[in-house]
Write an enzyme that holds these catalytic residues in place. Sequence first.
Site, PDB file in Angstrom:
ATOM      1  N   LEU A   1       0.837  -1.198   0.000  1.00  0.00           N
ATOM      2  CA  LEU A   1       0.000   0.000   0.000  1.00  0.00           C
ATOM      3  C   LEU A   1       0.869   1.244   0.000  1.00  0.00           C
ATOM      4  O   LEU A   1       1.919   1.287   0.642  1.00  0.00           O
ATOM      5  CB  LEU A   1      -0.910   0.008   1.236  1.00  0.00           C
ATOM      6  CG  LEU A   1      -1.835  -1.195   1.386  1.00  0.00           C
ATOM      7  CD1 LEU A   1      -2.858  -0.919   2.481  1.00  0.00           C
ATOM      8  CD2 LEU A   1      -2.520  -1.540   0.079  1.00  0.00           C
TER       9      LEU A   1
ATOM     10  N   GLY B   1       1.161  -5.262   1.257  1.00  0.00           N
ATOM     11  CA  GLY B   1       0.117  -5.344   0.227  1.00  0.00           C
ATOM     12  C   GLY B   1       0.579  -6.059  -1.035  1.00  0.00           C
ATOM     13  O   GLY B   1      -0.237  -6.651  -1.746  1.00  0.00           O
TER      14      GLY B   1
ATOM     15  N   GLU C   1       3.621  -5.709   8.304  1.00  0.00           N
ATOM     16  CA  GLU C   1       2.890  -4.572   8.897  1.00  0.00           C
ATOM     17  C   GLU C   1       3.348  -4.199  10.297  1.00  0.00           C
ATOM     18  O   GLU C   1       3.512  -3.023  10.611  1.00  0.00           O
ATOM     19  CB  GLU C   1       1.378  -4.864   8.922  1.00  0.00           C
ATOM     20  CG  GLU C   1       0.657  -4.581   7.620  1.00  0.00           C
ATOM     21  CD  GLU C   1       0.852  -5.660   6.563  1.00  0.00           C
ATOM     22  OE1 GLU C   1       1.625  -6.615   6.785  1.00  0.00           O
ATOM     23  OE2 GLU C   1       0.220  -5.540   5.490  1.00  0.00           O
TER      24      GLU C   1
HETATM   25  N1  CO8 Z   1       4.481   3.680  -0.212  1.00  0.00           N
HETATM   26  C1  CO8 Z   1       4.900   4.882  -0.675  1.00  0.00           C
HETATM   27  N2  CO8 Z   1       6.154   5.121  -1.062  1.00  0.00           N
HETATM   28  C2  CO8 Z   1       7.038   4.102  -1.007  1.00  0.00           C
HETATM   29  C3  CO8 Z   1       6.664   2.833  -0.543  1.00  0.00           C
HETATM   30  C4  CO8 Z   1       5.316   2.625  -0.129  1.00  0.00           C
HETATM   31  N3  CO8 Z   1       4.868   1.462   0.313  1.00  0.00           N
HETATM   32  N4  CO8 Z   1       7.750   2.042  -0.597  1.00  0.00           N
HETATM   33  C5  CO8 Z   1       8.755   2.790  -1.068  1.00  0.00           C
HETATM   34  N5  CO8 Z   1       8.343   4.034  -1.330  1.00  0.00           N
HETATM   35  C6  CO8 Z   1       9.120   5.152  -1.879  1.00  0.00           C
HETATM   36  C7  CO8 Z   1      10.357   5.470  -1.060  1.00  0.00           C
HETATM   37  O1  CO8 Z   1      10.042   6.324   0.023  1.00  0.00           O
HETATM   38  C8  CO8 Z   1      11.228   6.134  -2.085  1.00  0.00           C
HETATM   39  O2  CO8 Z   1      10.736   7.454  -2.274  1.00  0.00           O
HETATM   40  P1  CO8 Z   1      11.754   8.687  -2.620  1.00  0.00           P
HETATM   41  O3  CO8 Z   1      12.400   8.314  -3.930  1.00  0.00           O
HETATM   42  O4  CO8 Z   1      10.850   9.859  -2.683  1.00  0.00           O
HETATM   43  O5  CO8 Z   1      12.729   8.723  -1.475  1.00  0.00           O
HETATM   44  C9  CO8 Z   1      10.932   5.351  -3.360  1.00  0.00           C
HETATM   45  O6  CO8 Z   1       9.645   4.746  -3.129  1.00  0.00           O
HETATM   46  C10 CO8 Z   1      11.938   4.252  -3.636  1.00  0.00           C
HETATM   47  O7  CO8 Z   1      12.086   3.439  -2.471  1.00  0.00           O
HETATM   48  P2  CO8 Z   1      13.516   2.910  -1.953  1.00  0.00           P
HETATM   49  O8  CO8 Z   1      14.549   3.950  -2.171  1.00  0.00           O
HETATM   50  O9  CO8 Z   1      13.335   2.392  -0.572  1.00  0.00           O
HETATM   51  O10 CO8 Z   1      13.756   1.711  -3.008  1.00  0.00           O
HETATM   52  P3  CO8 Z   1      14.527   0.336  -2.765  1.00  0.00           P
HETATM   53  O11 CO8 Z   1      14.631  -0.291  -4.111  1.00  0.00           O
HETATM   54  O12 CO8 Z   1      15.773   0.546  -1.967  1.00  0.00           O
HETATM   55  O13 CO8 Z   1      13.546  -0.547  -1.847  1.00  0.00           O
HETATM   56  C11 CO8 Z   1      11.426  -1.468  -1.175  1.00  0.00           C
HETATM   57  C12 CO8 Z   1      12.281  -0.887  -2.309  1.00  0.00           C
HETATM   58  C13 CO8 Z   1      12.005  -2.808  -0.709  1.00  0.00           C
HETATM   59  C14 CO8 Z   1      10.022  -1.677  -1.709  1.00  0.00           C
HETATM   60  C15 CO8 Z   1      11.443  -0.475  -0.008  1.00  0.00           C
HETATM   61  O14 CO8 Z   1      11.126   0.812  -0.494  1.00  0.00           O
HETATM   62  C16 CO8 Z   1      10.480  -0.802   1.085  1.00  0.00           C
HETATM   63  O15 CO8 Z   1      10.741  -1.664   1.908  1.00  0.00           O
HETATM   64  N6  CO8 Z   1       9.337  -0.074   1.109  1.00  0.00           N
HETATM   65  C17 CO8 Z   1       8.369  -0.186   2.155  1.00  0.00           C
HETATM   66  C18 CO8 Z   1       7.510  -1.348   1.913  1.00  0.00           C
HETATM   67  C19 CO8 Z   1       6.510  -1.491   3.000  1.00  0.00           C
HETATM   68  O16 CO8 Z   1       6.850  -1.657   4.169  1.00  0.00           O
HETATM   69  N7  CO8 Z   1       5.241  -1.436   2.628  1.00  0.00           N
HETATM   70  C20 CO8 Z   1       4.205  -1.584   3.583  1.00  0.00           C
HETATM   71  C21 CO8 Z   1       3.028  -0.724   3.223  1.00  0.00           C
HETATM   72  S1  CO8 Z   1       1.685  -1.052   4.358  1.00  0.00           S
HETATM   73  C22 CO8 Z   1       0.711  -2.216   3.552  1.00  0.00           C
HETATM   74  O17 CO8 Z   1       0.923  -2.546   2.416  1.00  0.00           O
HETATM   75  C23 CO8 Z   1      -0.440  -2.859   4.270  1.00  0.00           C
HETATM   76  C24 CO8 Z   1      -1.063  -1.989   5.277  1.00  0.00           C
HETATM   77  C25 CO8 Z   1      -2.208  -2.688   5.932  1.00  0.00           C
HETATM   78  C26 CO8 Z   1      -3.183  -1.729   6.572  1.00  0.00           C
HETATM   79  C27 CO8 Z   1      -2.912  -1.503   7.978  1.00  0.00           C
HETATM   80  C28 CO8 Z   1      -4.148  -1.026   8.720  1.00  0.00           C
HETATM   81  C29 CO8 Z   1      -3.846   0.204   9.504  1.00  0.00           C
END
Ligand code: CO8
Length: 260
Positions: A66, A111, A136
């Site tokens: 998400l 997600g 999460e």
């Molecule tokens: N949402 C928005 N932006 C994101 C997300 C995300 N999920 N993930 C990464 N980005 C952004 C980063 O902030 C970064 O932005 P910027 O260039 O502006 O700094 C850009 O995308 C690139 O990210 P990285 O530099 O971190 O790229 P990498 O290739 O090093 O890593 C990953 C990629 C592995 C995907 C890493 O970014 C990561 O771990 N992201 C977080 C993933 C995560 O934890 N997602 C969980 C989301 S919560 C969810 O899906 C379920 C919620 C359930 C509901 C709960 C009820 C309250």
Amino acid sequence: GHGQVAVELDSSAGVAVMKMENLPVNSLSLDFLTEFLISLEKLENDRGCRGVILTSGAPKIFSAGLDIMEMYGKSTEHYAEFWKAVQEMWLRLYQSNMVTIAAINGSSPAGGCLMAMCCDYRIMAENPKYSIGLNETQLGIVAPFWFKDTMVNTIGNRATERSLELGLLYSPPEAHKIGLVDQLVPEEKVQSTAAAVMSQWLAIPDHARQITKSMMRKPTVDRLLAHRESDIQNFVSFITKDSIQKSLQMYMEMLKQRRG
Ligand code: CO8
């Protein structure tokens, strides 16, 4: 937005490839989810399409889950609309009449993992840099009951309990060992393997397979349908808490610093 989901239908095989292209990380924003749903619905209504391979056009990432920006600093109306779209994505994908195969060619947290688990079969690239899981709790948030149910249906109760409490992200071999993915292949074989597995699944008569899928999944779907409104209210009241907003802000900052 447009052009965040590329669909290629091979009419002779009756198989479509849906490639997620919301760069850089295929985060599931409201825009992206809306386009994804429209694309899926079109294929669902196309009698010439019997199977979908879900994959990513983003290098190294299947989906980052998400979009955290959709859960941060927005109005309660926005949160409700966003959550409804997340529910809809799950409902449509989990109950699809088509054979759905996830070709997981990159990391797939939260997600992203949910989307993969909605599919009938999961093939993952054996790249040790990739990970998959419902992380999460690491963000200080709680996966909703239907995320949990989907994981229980995939890997069983005990493995889900441990995965969810610790917010575990698994390497490909670990994910394969617990059954979170069905098959590991070298990166360059992911798409061809998905196509080969698809033809095995399509050898089964559609009606028999569809009724069986529904028999397996309907009780889980019905649980969300019975509590859909309260699930939205829960999400909105949880996500608007100061402490949760603070957790998400810190997590976003951690993501940015980690890169620096
Ligand atoms: N949402 C928005 N932006 C994101 C997300 C995300 N999920 N993930 C990464 N980005 C952004 C980063 O902030 C970064 O932005 P910027 O260039 O502006 O700094 C850009 O995308 C690139 O990210 P990285 O530099 O971190 O790229 P990498 O290739 O090093 O890593 C990953 C990629 C592995 C995907 C890493 O970014 C990561 O771990 N992201 C977080 C993933 C995560 O934890 N997602 C969980 C989301 S919560 C969810 O899906 C379920 C919620 C359930 C509901 C709960 C009820 C309250």
